[in-house]
Design a protein around this motif. Sequence first.
Motif, short mmCIF file in Angstrom:
data_model
loop_
_atom_site.label_atom_id
_atom_site.label_comp_id
_atom_site.label_asym_id
_atom_site.label_seq_id
_atom_site.Cartn_x
_atom_site.Cartn_y
_atom_site.Cartn_z
N ASP A 97 -79.24 5.42 -36.64
CA ASP A 97 -80.18 4.81 -38.05
C ASP A 97 -79.26 4.19 -38.12
N ARG A 98 -77.85 4.07 -38.44
CA ARG A 98 -77.18 2.81 -38.91
C ARG A 98 -76.29 1.93 -38.08
N LEU A 99 -76.73 1.67 -37.00
CA LEU A 99 -75.92 1.13 -36.40
C LEU A 99 -76.67 -0.58 -36.49
N GLY A 100 -77.48 -0.57 -37.39
CA GLY A 100 -78.09 -2.31 -37.31
C GLY A 100 -77.53 -2.19 -38.81
N ASP A 101 -76.77 -1.65 -39.87
CA ASP A 101 -77.07 -1.94 -40.65
C ASP A 101 -75.64 -2.58 -41.42
N PRO A 102 -75.47 -3.89 -42.15
CA PRO A 102 -74.35 -5.18 -42.32
C PRO A 102 -73.44 -3.68 -42.01
N GLU A 103 -73.22 -3.54 -43.91
CA GLU A 103 -71.93 -2.64 -44.26
C GLU A 103 -71.65 -2.29 -42.73
N VAL A 104 -72.00 -1.42 -42.30
CA VAL A 104 -71.41 -0.14 -41.40
C VAL A 104 -70.99 -1.35 -40.65
N GLY A 105 -71.06 -2.63 -40.36
CA GLY A 105 -70.60 -3.75 -39.29
C GLY A 105 -69.54 -4.69 -39.53
N LYS A 106 -69.36 -4.01 -40.76
CA LYS A 106 -68.17 -5.30 -41.67
C LYS A 106 -67.27 -4.21 -41.64
N GLU A 107 -67.33 -2.09 -41.85
CA GLU A 107 -66.35 -1.51 -41.45
C GLU A 107 -65.92 -1.45 -39.99
N LEU A 108 -67.23 -1.43 -38.87
CA LEU A 108 -66.85 -1.48 -37.59
C LEU A 108 -64.84 -2.43 -37.69
N LEU A 109 -65.90 -4.21 -38.27
CA LEU A 109 -64.84 -5.27 -37.75
C LEU A 109 -63.79 -4.54 -38.72
N ALA A 110 -63.11 -4.17 -39.18
CA ALA A 110 -62.13 -4.23 -39.86
C ALA A 110 -61.41 -2.73 -39.18
N HIS A 111 -61.87 -1.92 -38.36
CA HIS A 111 -61.68 -0.84 -37.54
C HIS A 111 -60.98 -1.75 -36.38
N LEU A 112 -61.66 -2.10 -35.84
CA LEU A 112 -61.57 -2.96 -34.68
C LEU A 112 -60.56 -4.52 -34.73
N ASP A 113 -60.28 -4.88 -36.06
CA ASP A 113 -58.55 -5.41 -36.36
C ASP A 113 -57.70 -4.88 -35.65
N THR A 114 -57.50 -2.92 -36.57
CA THR A 114 -57.28 -1.92 -36.18
C THR A 114 -56.64 -1.78 -35.21
N TYR A 115 -57.94 -1.16 -34.28
CA TYR A 115 -57.53 -0.59 -33.17
C TYR A 115 -57.05 -1.19 -32.07
N GLY A 116 -58.20 -2.61 -31.85
CA GLY A 116 -58.50 -3.69 -30.98
C GLY A 116 -59.06 -3.32 -30.07
N MET A 117 -59.89 -1.65 -30.09
CA MET A 117 -61.29 -1.33 -29.04
C MET A 117 -61.77 0.05 -30.08
N LEU A 118 -63.12 -0.04 -30.18
CA LEU A 118 -63.46 0.65 -30.26
C LEU A 118 -64.73 1.38 -29.49
N VAL A 119 -64.99 2.69 -29.50
CA VAL A 119 -65.55 3.71 -28.29
C VAL A 119 -66.55 4.44 -28.87
N PHE A 120 -67.41 4.87 -28.81
CA PHE A 120 -68.93 5.22 -28.79
C PHE A 120 -69.71 6.06 -27.84
N PRO A 121 -68.62 7.47 -27.98
CA PRO A 121 -69.01 7.97 -26.40
C PRO A 121 -70.27 8.93 -26.92
N LYS A 122 -71.32 9.07 -26.11
CA LYS A 122 -72.44 10.12 -25.56
C LYS A 122 -73.11 9.53 -26.92
N LEU A 123 -73.25 8.20 -26.99
CA LEU A 123 -73.81 7.34 -28.23
C LEU A 123 -75.27 7.35 -27.40
N GLY A 124 -75.36 6.37 -26.62
CA GLY A 124 -76.32 6.40 -25.58
C GLY A 124 -77.86 5.87 -26.72
#
Length: 121
Positions: free
Chosen positions: A19-46
């Motif tokens: 239920d947080r997939l479309g949250d803009p604040e989550v998006g900002k946090e994910l972009l910061a993690h993308l900068d850190t790790y280069g790749m993000l994996v969401f296992p079993k989210l389906g």
Amino acid sequence: MKIEAIKQHIGARVELQRDRLGDPEVGKELLAHLDTYGMLVFPKLGVTDEEQLALTDSLGGRVNFFKHVEAGQGGTEGIYRISLDEKVTTQNEYIKGNYFWHMDGMIVKEQPPRASLLSAR
């Protein structure tokens, strides 16, 4: 949200409530993690197509490269289906030519996207 590094310098697993997939604040946090790790994996989210698009939109604007080709169209608007099934695509050779995920020789004018979101189904 929980982030766990996969390797020291690349990749992280993300645990996230659907239920947080479309949250803009989550998006900002994910972009910061993308900068850190280069790749993000969401296992079993389906995720559904709609949930994947909501996540995409929370990360920024969409880039629609497939509007230039017929392959992969059909189904949910905004989702490019990668398949060799002739019921899904009429341009299997185009799909095969992109197996190596290269960006050299791009013939479109848009700026390359910052990231791609893929779901295996």
